[in-house]
Design an enzyme around this catalytic site. Sequence first.
Site, mmCIF file in Angstrom:
data_model
loop_
_atom_site.group_PDB
_atom_site.id
_atom_site.type_symbol
_atom_site.label_atom_id
_atom_site.label_comp_id
_atom_site.label_asym_id
_atom_site.label_seq_id
_atom_site.Cartn_x
_atom_site.Cartn_y
_atom_site.Cartn_z
ATOM 1 N N HIS A 64 0.861 -1.182 0.000
ATOM 2 C CA HIS A 64 0.000 0.000 0.000
ATOM 3 C C HIS A 64 0.899 1.235 0.000
ATOM 4 O O HIS A 64 2.059 1.176 0.399
ATOM 5 C CB HIS A 64 -0.889 0.014 1.231
ATOM 6 C CG HIS A 64 -1.961 -1.027 1.217
ATOM 7 N ND1 HIS A 64 -3.023 -0.998 2.075
ATOM 8 C CD2 HIS A 64 -2.131 -2.137 0.442
ATOM 9 C CE1 HIS A 64 -3.810 -2.032 1.842
ATOM 10 N NE2 HIS A 64 -3.283 -2.735 0.862
ATOM 11 N N GLU A 66 1.076 3.806 1.914
ATOM 12 C CA GLU A 66 1.643 4.114 3.231
ATOM 13 C C GLU A 66 2.829 3.208 3.543
ATOM 14 O O GLU A 66 3.861 3.667 4.023
ATOM 15 C CB GLU A 66 0.587 3.928 4.339
ATOM 16 C CG GLU A 66 -0.644 4.768 4.176
ATOM 17 C CD GLU A 66 -1.800 4.051 3.491
ATOM 18 O OE1 GLU A 66 -2.950 4.261 3.904
ATOM 19 O OE2 GLU A 66 -1.555 3.282 2.531
ATOM 20 N N CYS A 94 -6.099 1.827 6.017
ATOM 21 C CA CYS A 94 -6.733 0.564 6.396
ATOM 22 C C CYS A 94 -6.102 0.066 7.701
ATOM 23 O O CYS A 94 -5.176 0.675 8.236
ATOM 24 C CB CYS A 94 -6.536 -0.470 5.291
ATOM 25 S SG CYS A 94 -4.816 -1.048 5.133
ATOM 26 N N CYS A 97 -2.226 -0.692 7.511
ATOM 27 C CA CYS A 97 -1.403 0.512 7.496
ATOM 28 C C CYS A 97 -1.474 1.256 8.825
ATOM 29 O O CYS A 97 -0.465 1.792 9.288
ATOM 30 C CB CYS A 97 -1.820 1.403 6.335
ATOM 31 S SG CYS A 97 -1.445 0.634 4.726
#
EC number: 3.5.4.33
Length: 163
Positions: A64, A66, A94, A97
């Site tokens: 992701h 992040e 999410c 993360c």
Amino acid sequence: MRQIRPAAIIDRSRDQDFMREALALAAQGARLGEVPVGAVLVQDGEIIGRGFNCPISGSDPSAHAEMVAIRAAAQALDNYRLPGSTLYVTLEPCSMCAGLIVHSRIARVVYGALEPKAGIVQSQGQFFTQGFLNHRVLFEGGVLAEECGAILSEFFKTRRSKS
């Protein structure tokens, strides 16, 4: 190794500038066919990590935006802790993360659009306010929310029209 800062210095006047950097990264990911989410990690007014979603191209479900930005910053600073830093991300984080943000000791998260299905900061729970956490993260949502939401909407609209 870079000196670690005890707390983030909040400069809201720069929040939109850094979010625009994250949006540029999201657009870069979209051009590669990835869901357009971008992130930058900032410390002392300087970007120390950049990332965009790349789980498809990287065959990595954890890639992701992040995660990519935090990994880059940790490697650049040669430190797995990043206190005093602020993470700017175009979409509400999410649970994966959010956990990484806590473990990295990031001081502040600024996000753009809400993620109603999987966002864990505000939409589906308030993860950063949980009493069991050993680190507190400041957070602020809605920075350039319209622009952040628009890039996602356009991406999925285009994807649906191709199927």
